[in-house]
Design an enzyme around this catalytic site. Structure first.
Site, PDB file in Angstrom:
ATOM      1  N   LYS A 184     -12.058  -2.080   7.531  1.00 36.42           N
ATOM      2  CA  LYS A 184     -11.347  -2.938   8.476  1.00 36.42           C
ATOM      3  C   LYS A 184     -11.818  -2.632   9.905  1.00 36.42           C
ATOM      4  CE  LYS A 184      -7.995  -2.808   4.950  1.00 36.42           C
ATOM      5  NZ  LYS A 184      -8.487  -3.818   4.060  1.00 36.42           N
ATOM      6  N   ASP A 233      -1.747   6.684   6.084  1.00 34.69           N
ATOM      7  CA  ASP A 233      -2.772   5.714   5.699  1.00 34.69           C
ATOM      8  C   ASP A 233      -2.990   4.807   6.909  1.00 34.69           C
ATOM      9  OD1 ASP A 233      -4.298   3.640   4.745  1.00 34.69           O
ATOM     10  OD2 ASP A 233      -2.936   3.085   3.108  1.00 34.69           O
ATOM     11  N   TRP A 280       0.831  -1.213   0.000  1.00 33.67           N
ATOM     12  CA  TRP A 280       0.000   0.000   0.000  1.00 33.67           C
ATOM     13  C   TRP A 280       0.856   1.250   0.000  1.00 33.67           C
ATOM     14  CZ3 TRP A 280      -4.170  -1.572  -1.897  1.00 33.67           C
ATOM     15  CH2 TRP A 280      -4.684  -2.828  -1.552  1.00 33.67           C
TER      16      TRP A 280
HETATM   17  C1  LIG Z   1      -3.231  -0.161   4.567  1.00 29.08           C
HETATM   18  C2  LIG Z   1      -4.161  -0.143   3.395  1.00 29.08           C
HETATM   19  N1  LIG Z   1      -4.172   0.914   2.577  1.00 29.08           N
HETATM   20  C3  LIG Z   1      -4.970   0.970   1.492  1.00 29.08           C
HETATM   21  C4  LIG Z   1      -5.807  -0.061   1.175  1.00 29.08           C
HETATM   22  C5  LIG Z   1      -6.679   0.058  -0.041  1.00 29.08           C
HETATM   23  O1  LIG Z   1      -7.935   0.459   0.401  1.00 29.08           O
HETATM   24  P1  LIG Z   1      -9.175   0.583  -0.570  1.00 29.08           P
HETATM   25  O2  LIG Z   1      -9.466  -0.777  -1.054  1.00 29.08           O
HETATM   26  O3  LIG Z   1     -10.231   1.147   0.330  1.00 29.08           O
HETATM   27  O4  LIG Z   1      -8.799   1.506  -1.655  1.00 29.08           O
HETATM   28  C6  LIG Z   1      -5.863  -1.172   2.005  1.00 29.08           C
HETATM   29  C7  LIG Z   1      -6.785  -2.275   1.670  1.00 29.08           C
HETATM   30  O5  LIG Z   1      -6.658  -3.383   2.066  1.00 29.08           O
HETATM   31  C8  LIG Z   1      -5.013  -1.221   3.130  1.00 29.08           C
HETATM   32  O6  LIG Z   1      -5.011  -2.288   3.939  1.00 29.08           O
HETATM   33 MG   LIG Z   2       0.756  -3.811   3.065  1.00 33.32          MG
END
Ligand SMILES: Cc1ncc(COP(=O)(O)O)c(C=O)c1O
Ligand SMILES: [Mg+2]
Ligand SMILES: Cc1ncc(COP(=O)(O)O)c(C=O)c1O
Ligand SMILES: [Mg+2]
Ligand SMILES: [Mg+2]
Ligand SMILES: [Mg+2]
Lengths: 352, 352
Positions: free
Chosen positions: A192, A168, A101
């Site tokens: 989550k 994030d 991510w």
């Molecule tokens: C730490 C983190 N950031 C970003 C995301 C992506 O999120 P989204 O699917 O809401 O775009 C996730 C999804 O699992 C995540 O765990």
């Molecule tokens: Mg990761």
């Protein structure tokens, strides 16, 4: 058979929230209509949205100079939106690369300014949190992923820097207390720890906005959403409603301090068994780096992998298959996961 | 008392869909988990998303050279996203200005290329659909709002042009058959005729994509969503689920031909009473321009406005207050609105 939902996200919600969430679909609080079919401008929904904001403010102790928004587009939408709103082309932002991510956030930000990767744990398949790196002066912001959902690592401490942090927190929002004053912007997909999929929490220090030169489409301009109190357009009504119910539940449990204790106890139970049991091994070597939310582990002997998965599933443990980039197992034990469910998994490991 | 939900959106859903939608929150199809807490990568949700796509394809007869996407961000997000993906800076697009939503689409598109307003009904507070205007050759696309939710007008016929049409069908998607081959892109926020708030349907002819020079953030690039079958990131799971249930219902009613007849019958009942009754008057003079979805009318004597609203509310008619830019009343009678509820409103008018 009762299912124990260890899915990484969309993820488990409290049983009481599920019940209220279903009741609201049939009829919201005796108003003769479903939450699915009322106007977002109705008094009922305005009250729900206001309560969602005030619960977020109360839980995270967010002062008035920060805006609290409920947007759509997921955390992935925030990868670009945050950079677009904060970073001019000639400015630099620092990014800590701690997983998939983080890397995606880096990729999206590069289109909007200069991105400096301050440190990366990619060399070890992201199984640790880098330390001892330098943060240069003059950065516009420093971006971190507070919890790496896929790799099972978590930032226990946040970097110290003069620049505001952008974080994030998709997979550990509301799971522990945080030093809010360090952050200029926090974003988190709901699915989550906050609610169902379909809404993204954004907390932003208002004085950081309005300083970029580029054109921002209205939907991608935080200031427009702030002016319109997250109702510039039709918000994702039901995901906000269920997130509000989930935050109410967090508050009723005792808030973030109680969540922290609860999450530490669950994680300890599971990590202790992984340590003790010779047939299992954590994928994150340093205990300090291990996530309290996503516990990643493998079988010492790969021949055990399939039978263990089958044994866990037979006990009702759902969603523990690891992400393909790590393999093995990932037990996601977010706020709503009861200790009893973690015990069920631990018992499967003990008896395996 | 039974409520008759005339809200403009989020709007009424079929009673049977509300029931199924609530059941799915408690437990999805006997799987031991709620639809709110299952992974978007689970077999169950993949089947739901696939069914949503195939129902949309079947209902609108969408051929294979068009992609069908379920995105977030609302129709407002599409105002900029459509222009960003289709229009280069030196290219021109034509826009028909038929209301608030058209004007917003125009405003957002101007940042990405040359926008020519082909015709506007702003001079008469948008109470008619312009005709007799010229469409120059060489436009990249022509944008229309098929139904003007606020002003109660609807395009019964779509413009004839060599350029592909781009249409905001937020408030009349699935309400009638459309000549799909005329369209290059169609978008619609779900919360009127497709489901609850939180998801946006996008139908796009694939050969129109990949022709702009600018950088597109991943979340704003249709091609990325197409490659990932609307699962580039976590989609709005529940809004997609309930939209799928609603499309199943539309199909079970007999599809768009049946919807068209049903909607014409309801609209006729209401417009006929407005015409007949000297105390009411339609805000749209030309019957040909009147929307089958949003019926806007005023009291001939303004002194009647308040008491009539009270009488309608006393009969359980909810959400009929007109939008502030028109005043008077707006009865939104989307697909899910039963004829009986329209009859209740008509009876209030007769007895007033
Ligand atoms: C730490 C983190 N950031 C970003 C995301 C992506 O999120 P989204 O699917 O809401 O775009 C996730 C999804 O699992 C995540 O765990
Ligand atoms: Mg990761
Ligand atoms: C025709 C039309 N277009 C666009 C919109 C805006 O949609 P959203 O709120 O999903 O952005 C609406 C909402 O009422 C609408 O009726
Ligand atoms: Mg061990
Ligand atoms: Mg309009
Ligand atoms: Mg009349």
């Amino acid at each position: 058979m009762k299912k124990h939902n260890f899915s990484a996200g969309p993820a488990i919600l409290p049983a009481s929230v599920i019940k209220e969430a279903a009741a609201g679909v049939l009829e919201l609080d005796g108003i003769g209509m479903s939450i699915l079919e009322i106007s977002h401008r109705s008094a009922e929904f305005i009250a729900i949205a206001a309560e969602a904001e005030s619960l977020a403010r109360e839980l995270l102790q967010i002062p008035a100079d920060y805006a609290v928004l409920f947007l759509s587009g997921g955390a992935s939408g925030q990868f670009s939106m945050s950079a677009m709103n904060l970073l001019n082309e000639n400015q630099s932002a620092g990014y800590l690369d701690t997983g998939t991510w983080s890397s995606k956030a880096i990729k999206e930000a590069k289109a909007f300014g200069k991105v400096q990767v301050l440190a990366s744990s990619k060399d070890q398949n992201y199984n640790y949190i880098p330390t001892g790196y330098d943060i240069p002066a003059g950065l516009r912001y420093v971006h971190v992923t507070s919890n790496n959902t896929i790799f099972g690592t978590q930032l226990r401490e946040f970097p110290t820097t003069d620049a505001p942090l952008v974080a994030d927190m998709s997979s550990d929002i509301f799971s522990r207390r945080i030093p809010l004053e360090k952050f200029g912007l926090i974003y988190a997909g709901a699915q989550k720890n906050m609610g169902p999929a379909g809404v993204t929490l954004v907390i932003v220090r208002k004085d950081l906005l309005g300083q970029v030169d580029r054109h921002l489409p209205s939907m991608l301009d935080y200031r427009i959403h702030i002016e319109n109190e997250s109702m510039f357009n039709t918000p994702p009504v039901y995901p906000i409603y269920v997130s509000m119910l989930t935050m109410r539940w967090v508050k009723a449990q005792g808030g973030l301090e109680a969540m922290e204790r609860h999450n530490e106890a669950k994680a300890k139970l599971l990590y202790d068994e992984i340590e003790r049991n010779p047939r299992f091994q954590c994928t994150v070597p340093n205990p300090q780096d291990r996530s309290l939310m996503n516990v990643t582990f493998v079988c010492t002997d790969d021949a055990d992998t399939k039978p263990f998965l089958a044994a866990a599933e037979a006990a009702g443990c759902d969603g523990i298959k690891g992400h393909r980039s790590v393999g093995g197992f990932r037990a996601s034990i977010y706020n709503s996961m009861p200790l009893e469910s973690v015990q069920v998994l631990v018992d499967v490991m003990k008896n395996f």
